[in-house]
Design an enzyme around this catalytic site. Sequence first.
Site, PDB file in Angstrom:
ATOM      1  N   THR A   1       0.849  -1.199   0.000  1.00 38.08           N
ATOM      2  CA  THR A   1       0.000   0.000   0.000  1.00 38.08           C
ATOM      3  C   THR A   1       0.883   1.248   0.000  1.00 38.08           C
ATOM      4  OG1 THR A   1      -1.787  -1.146   1.120  1.00 38.08           O
ATOM      5  CG2 THR A   1      -1.751   1.253   1.351  1.00 38.08           C
TER       6      THR A   1
ATOM      7  N   GLN B   1       0.334  -9.486  -6.156  1.00 39.40           N
ATOM      8  CA  GLN B   1      -0.203 -10.852  -6.217  1.00 39.40           C
ATOM      9  C   GLN B   1       0.590 -11.741  -7.168  1.00 39.40           C
ATOM     10  OE1 GLN B   1      -2.409 -12.236  -4.332  1.00 39.40           O
ATOM     11  NE2 GLN B   1      -3.355 -10.466  -3.350  1.00 39.40           N
TER      12      GLN B   1
ATOM     13  N   THR C   1      14.556   4.577  10.081  1.00 42.07           N
ATOM     14  CA  THR C   1      15.427   3.430  10.342  1.00 42.07           C
ATOM     15  C   THR C   1      14.823   2.159   9.748  1.00 42.07           C
ATOM     16  OG1 THR C   1      16.145   4.503  12.343  1.00 42.07           O
ATOM     17  CG2 THR C   1      16.630   2.151  12.174  1.00 42.07           C
TER      18      THR C   1
ATOM     19  N   CYS D   1      -9.157  -6.173   1.941  1.00 46.11           N
ATOM     20  CA  CYS D   1      -9.099  -4.743   2.231  1.00 46.11           C
ATOM     21  C   CYS D   1     -10.457  -4.084   2.101  1.00 46.11           C
ATOM     22  CB  CYS D   1      -8.110  -4.048   1.303  1.00 46.11           C
ATOM     23  SG  CYS D   1      -6.517  -4.788   1.429  1.00 46.11           S
TER      24      CYS D   1
HETATM   25  N1  PMP Z   1      -2.032  -4.643  -4.078  1.00 43.02           N
HETATM   26  C1  PMP Z   1      -2.655  -5.822  -4.214  1.00 43.02           C
HETATM   27  C2  PMP Z   1      -2.952  -6.339  -5.591  1.00 43.02           C
HETATM   28  C3  PMP Z   1      -2.990  -6.563  -3.089  1.00 43.02           C
HETATM   29  O1  PMP Z   1      -3.608  -7.727  -3.215  1.00 43.02           O
HETATM   30  C4  PMP Z   1      -2.668  -6.048  -1.809  1.00 43.02           C
HETATM   31  C5  PMP Z   1      -3.025  -6.801  -0.545  1.00 43.02           C
HETATM   32  N2  PMP Z   1      -4.347  -7.142  -0.413  1.00 43.02           N
HETATM   33  C6  PMP Z   1      -2.026  -4.801  -1.727  1.00 43.02           C
HETATM   34  C7  PMP Z   1      -1.711  -4.133  -2.885  1.00 43.02           C
HETATM   35  C8  PMP Z   1      -1.670  -4.181  -0.408  1.00 43.02           C
HETATM   36  O2  PMP Z   1      -0.635  -4.889   0.215  1.00 43.02           O
HETATM   37  P1  PMP Z   1      -0.229  -4.558   1.729  1.00 43.02           P
HETATM   38  O3  PMP Z   1      -1.171  -5.356   2.563  1.00 43.02           O
HETATM   39  O4  PMP Z   1       1.192  -4.985   1.844  1.00 43.02           O
HETATM   40  O5  PMP Z   1      -0.398  -3.114   1.914  1.00 43.02           O
END
Ligand code: PMP
Length: 392
Positions: free
Chosen positions: A75, A183, A243, A331
């Site tokens: 993210t 992914q 850090t 998410c």
């Molecule tokens: N991009 C995609 C395609 C994802 O599937 C995800 C996780 N669901 C993310 C970004 C975000 O990853 P993170 O949980 O490391 O922020």
Amino acid sequence: MNKTIVYLDNNATTKVHPLVVDAMLPYFKELYFNPGATYQEANLIKNVLDKSRAAIAKFLGAKDADEIIFTGSATESNNLAIQGALKINSSRKHIITTEVEHPSVYSQCKYLEDQGCEVTYLSVSPDGRLDIKELINAIRPDTAIVSIMLANNETGVVFPVESISRVVKLTDDKIIFHTDATQAVGKMNIALNGSFNYVDMLSLSGHKIYAPKGVGVLYWRKQSERAPLIVGGHQEKGLRAGTENIPYIVALGKAIELIDRNMEKYRNEVGDLRDQLEGFIEANIPDVIINGKNCFRLDNTISVSFKGIEGESIVYALNDHGICVSTGSACSSGDLSLSRVIKSIRLPDEYSHGTIRISLGLDTTDLEIEIVKKVLPRVVETLRKISPFYDL
Ligand code: PMP
């Protein structure tokens, strides 16, 4: 938790591999030094940091280890990529992306629209494909960045990023091309100086590849201009201050090493199990649609829509039998409205609400798939019997 579970939600997160846990533990205990300090002990940690960076660069086929910037998540990488591109192309305010991106790209673009950017959201066809002509038509003289994911988290459909990025960069090489490969990493080959050599930026996340949550990478090609992402320190070549999270970075380096060794297993063993289960569902449960079936897809993902029932009810009922799957992206779970990705492929209403995602992992067993084969048809039949929307 004593319940035996059948975990089939590996696109949401993966279990940290025991060898990854072993690799990171010393960096919480005796090897706790700050890599930015000058004594010998700290130098040792700096070498470890360099080693992880080099391993990830090698795995992705990057030219230079300094192109790997450690972040806290995909993210964060996605946010920094898009905002970094807008900083570099500061006279340009147009972004091109797709309707089916992860919220860390999609919602960010919505936010940037409020800040004065213009965004083109490319649509996908009912089977999940992008139309390259639509992309070419969308490119404008003020396009700053094109951000298109490599593999979709809900359907597993893979976009032809190699050719898309080439078209974009040959049209206007000032446009930054970013791909969210979260992914796809570990499930397909990525060669940043081979077939992906027009990609300027790429995001990945540790917890999708058997490392812990809370570590990610932004690959940022050195030959393109780079701007600081987070300021306030010299770390990560001054691009992302703070850090470094050494235990998690070590974990990511180890996970990359393991996933590199297991790439063929994904294609063969995981792919066979997925095909077996998918074939079983189609043959034994009436009125189902496998989403993206005719597209190039990740070998571990099934997105299936059952007519006349709710995806959430299927997820709860399967969970009563210890089976963990999801309706879509973790998410956006909790949000009962129809997933944006499923909406975009324009399934008939009576199917779209009954969509679940089953995502296998490297540790999925035949026995687990047999359990799903036993339970799923009964769950679907029971829910359909009480559904006012399914005409038996
Ligand atoms: N991009 C995609 C395609 C994802 O599937 C995800 C996780 N669901 C993310 C970004 C975000 O990853 P993170 O949980 O490391 O922020």
